[in-house]
Design an enzyme around this catalytic site. Structure first.
Site, mmCIF file in Angstrom:
data_model
loop_
_atom_site.group_PDB
_atom_site.id
_atom_site.type_symbol
_atom_site.label_atom_id
_atom_site.label_comp_id
_atom_site.label_asym_id
_atom_site.label_seq_id
_atom_site.Cartn_x
_atom_site.Cartn_y
_atom_site.Cartn_z
ATOM 1 N N GLU A 391 0.797 -1.220 0.000
ATOM 2 C CA GLU A 391 0.000 0.000 0.000
ATOM 3 C C GLU A 391 0.834 1.275 0.000
ATOM 4 O O GLU A 391 0.494 2.245 -0.683
ATOM 5 C CB GLU A 391 -0.954 0.014 1.206
ATOM 6 C CG GLU A 391 -2.151 -0.909 1.078
ATOM 7 C CD GLU A 391 -1.851 -2.344 1.457
ATOM 8 O OE1 GLU A 391 -2.769 -3.180 1.385
ATOM 9 O OE2 GLU A 391 -0.673 -2.637 1.803
ATOM 10 N N HIS A 460 -10.793 -4.490 10.402
ATOM 11 C CA HIS A 460 -11.393 -4.333 9.083
ATOM 12 C C HIS A 460 -12.667 -3.496 9.110
ATOM 13 O O HIS A 460 -13.374 -3.427 8.112
ATOM 14 C CB HIS A 460 -11.728 -5.702 8.473
ATOM 15 C CG HIS A 460 -10.543 -6.466 7.980
ATOM 16 N ND1 HIS A 460 -9.575 -6.971 8.820
ATOM 17 C CD2 HIS A 460 -10.174 -6.824 6.716
ATOM 18 C CE1 HIS A 460 -8.668 -7.621 8.100
ATOM 19 N NE2 HIS A 460 -9.008 -7.538 6.825
#
Length: 656
Positions: A391, A460
């Site tokens: 990322e 998450h």
């Protein structure tokens, strides 16, 4: 000699200018006539001059905080560099960057990065943009030995190799990170050799020999231009000063320093020029004298305007690029889901411009973790690319490519993972327009699913929009309906600012109106989803649905709530909030993110600091937030963590 006579003379002049410039800078800092800090590269001049001479026009560099030498060698006006360090508006960045942040797009310098190694993905993005534009140029990521311990360097080596990007990894190994010796911090004596693990060509050279550096860079650049693939070059050098102005070098011996001074790059080059007959002693002295005079003249010019500084309003105007204006349209509306609306926006914008590119993990045949990008790779094979799980590097690559006009849309699989990309977002995308004094803008979008309700657990399901909304320079969008999602994403892609586009996971399946490709909503404007007179419910994203249902039930009791959907969190539509709360006299802010230090607190505070609104308040404002707790997996607990319809009903009733 590998250098021509003209190049050899130029190399001496450039190295001398760098040396004399930094000696003068050192004086000003010791006299406290310049503020902040500085990082001198005295002793490393050959590594910078040799690089600059070997590069061509149109080859971009991304330097480190130790950037003066390479900036001078690349051609930047030294008087503007002096002015920059005095904080003058005549500085290369109008006095906003100082010693560590110098950008000069006229000489293909995208700006030095003061965060160790974080300039590497920026340079990779420049390389990507050059390749997409069909240029024969390359980008240079300059970094030190300490940076090679950071994961982003290895992420970039992997990605640049896979995508065959024209990028030179240029390692200036001066033996020390800050105070840590490379022998204690790096697990190899040949850092460049690590490039083999990424199927990348590499070499090493003596970084205190300007001719050797030139030859090595020239060969590396030739390889990049021929193969289109990256190259790793390690140059061994030494900084004669400390890491920064306050470093007394207690971690190394005076004997070591003296041994390296015997290999001083300027002295070595002068000796060689005289030995092979390129220059006589008198000629080398004239070159050195000419360099000193150039530095003196630049200093005198800068001193004339050193106190001419930008005002606050001028500085504030450089945080964001101007917003685009969109005219009124009468779009054709069809029904579709939130997921489909976002997909339509991506499809239409990629069709509108080849500069719009989409990348992220598993976004091709798999269609993305939530199926948003399904089918897009087949329709736009050159504009939709899958990345490794890295990322930080591919977000930094987006920042770098945006500087040259590419409009990347980055998909982060889960919003929680934005923390992995926070450095390029917070330290580069948000600040690059300001630090460069408007020379550069960063038109990129980062899309990420946020919010709870799916049972994915604490790592998450976070709502981190408040964290990023606190960063000046970022635009933060959180749409609540399919129509808004499509129109706002189209606007985000066309914006010249970095936009974080947060999509709530529980909204993907909802259906509603979706407009055609003519409809674009402006960023920074709130939307009244339901008019009312008794209380204002300020909300965004999924909380809008909660508030609309609560407002429906309240209307059955004769209570008429106005539901104001912020749509864009940063910049906040303060006028819309103040107008609505001033009308109703009551405010309930509803958000899923936690209360403490959250976004809603800022909204309530802003409203209450307005004297006109405060005078019209009929009750104290209320803030309904997610609990100050990680989101649990268990269904009942997860639902209890965020405001419900009943919570909103109770809050409004308490105010009445």
């Amino acid at each position: 000699m590998e250098l021509t006579k003209e190049q050899a003379r130029d190399a001496l002049y450039l190295m001398a200018c760098s040396r004399f410039f930094e000696q003068r800078i050192d004086f000003y800092f010791k006299q406290k006539l310049m503020r902040g800090t500085t990082h001198l590269s005295i002793g490393q001049e050959a590594a910078q001059a040799g690089l600059a001479i070997a590069l061509k026009e149109g080859d971009w560099i991304v330097p480190t905080h130790r950037n003066h030498g390479v900036t001078i060698c690349r051609g930047t006006d030294m008087s503007r560099m002096f002015s920059e360090m005095f904080g003058s508006r005549e500085g290369v960045c109008a006095g906003l960057g100082g010693s560590m942040h110098m950008t000069d797009v006229t000489h293909w310098n995208a700006g030095s990065s003061a965060v160790v190694a974080s300039g590497v993905p920026i340079a990779m993005g420049l390389a990507l943009a050059l390749k997409r534009r069909g240029k024969k140029n390359l980008a240079v990521a300059i970094f030190g030995d300490g940076a090679t311990s950071r994961g982003t360097v290895h992420e970039c080596m992997n990605l640049a190799s896979i995508w065959h990007l024209p990028l030179l990894f240029y390692l200036e190994n001066n033996g020390y990170g800050m105070s840590a010796s490379v022998h204690d911090a790096v697990s190899t004596d040949r850092i460049a050799e690590r490039a083999e693990g990424y199927r990348m060509q590499w070499s090493q050279c003596d970084g205190n020999d300007v001719e050797a550096v030139f030859h090595a860079v020239d060969a590396a650049c030739a390889s990049i231009r021929e193969t289109g693939s990256p190259y790793f070059l390690e140059v061994s050098t030494y900084r004669e000063n400390g890491h920064s102005k306050s470093d007394a070098c207690v971690y190394r011996s005076r004997r070591e320093e003296e041994d390296w001074r015997k290999k001083d790059p300027i002295d070595r080059h002068v000796s060689r020029l005289q030995k092979v007959g390129i220059c006589s002693k008198e000629e080398t002295e004239n070159i050195l004298s000419s360099a000193r005079k150039a530095v003196d003249a630049a200093e005198r010019k800068a001193l004339l305007t050193k106190d001419d500084r930008l005002g606050l309003s001028e500085a504030l105007s450089l945080v964001y690029a101007p917003a685009h204006a969109y005219g009124e349209t009468k779009p054709v509306v069809h029904q579709g889901s939130y997921r489909e609306a976002i997909r339509e926006a991506l499809d239409e914008e990629m069709g509108r411009s080849k500069d719009v590119v989409l990348w992220g993990e598993d976004i091709g045949k798999y269609g993305g973790c939530f199926g948003v990008t399904a089918g897009l790779q087949e329709r736009h094979p050159d504009q939709v690319r899958e990345t490794p799980v890295s990322e930080e590097s591919f977000t930094g690559m987006a920042v770098g490519s945006a500087l040259l006009g590419i409009r990347p849309v980055v998909e982060i699989m889960y919003g929680d993972f934005c923390t992995l990309a926070s450095d390029p977002l917070v330290n580069h995308a948000a600040k690059i327009r300001f630090m460069s004094a408007g020379q550069l803008s960063c038109p990129m979008v980062l899309r990420a699913p946020m919010g709870s309700g799916t049972g994915h657990g604490s790592q998450h399901t976070q709502s981190l929009e408040g964290m990023f909304s606190s960063v000046p320079g970022l635009v933060v969008v959180a749409p609540s309906t399919p129509k808004d999602a499509k129109a706002l994403l189209k606007s985000a892609i066309r914006s010249d600012n970095p936009v974080l586009f947060f999509e709530h996971k529980l909204l993907y399946g909802i259906t509603g109106d979706v407009a055609d490709d003519t409809f674009v909503m402006p960023l920074g404007k709130a939307n009244v989803k339901r008019s009312g007179t008794d209380v204002t419910l300020v909300c965004y994203s999924r909380a809008v649905l909660t508030c609309l249902e609560a407002a429906r039930k309240l209307s059955e009791e004769g209570i008429f709530a106005e539901v104001l959907d912020l749509c864009t969190l940063r910049p906040l539509d303060t006028d819309a909030v103040l107008s609505s709360v001033g009308k109703t006299g009551r405010l309930v802010m509803v958000q899923e993110s936690p209360d403490f230090g959250g976004y809603g607190s800022a909204v309530v505070s802003m409203a209450m600091q307005d004297a006109r609104v405060f005078s019209r308040m009929k009750a104290h404002p209320l803030l309904l937030s997610g609990k100050d707790c990680p989101i649990p997996f268990q269904k009942e607990l997860e639902e209890a963590m965020v405001p419900s319809v009943d919570d909103v009903l109770s809050a409004v009733r308490s105010l009445l």
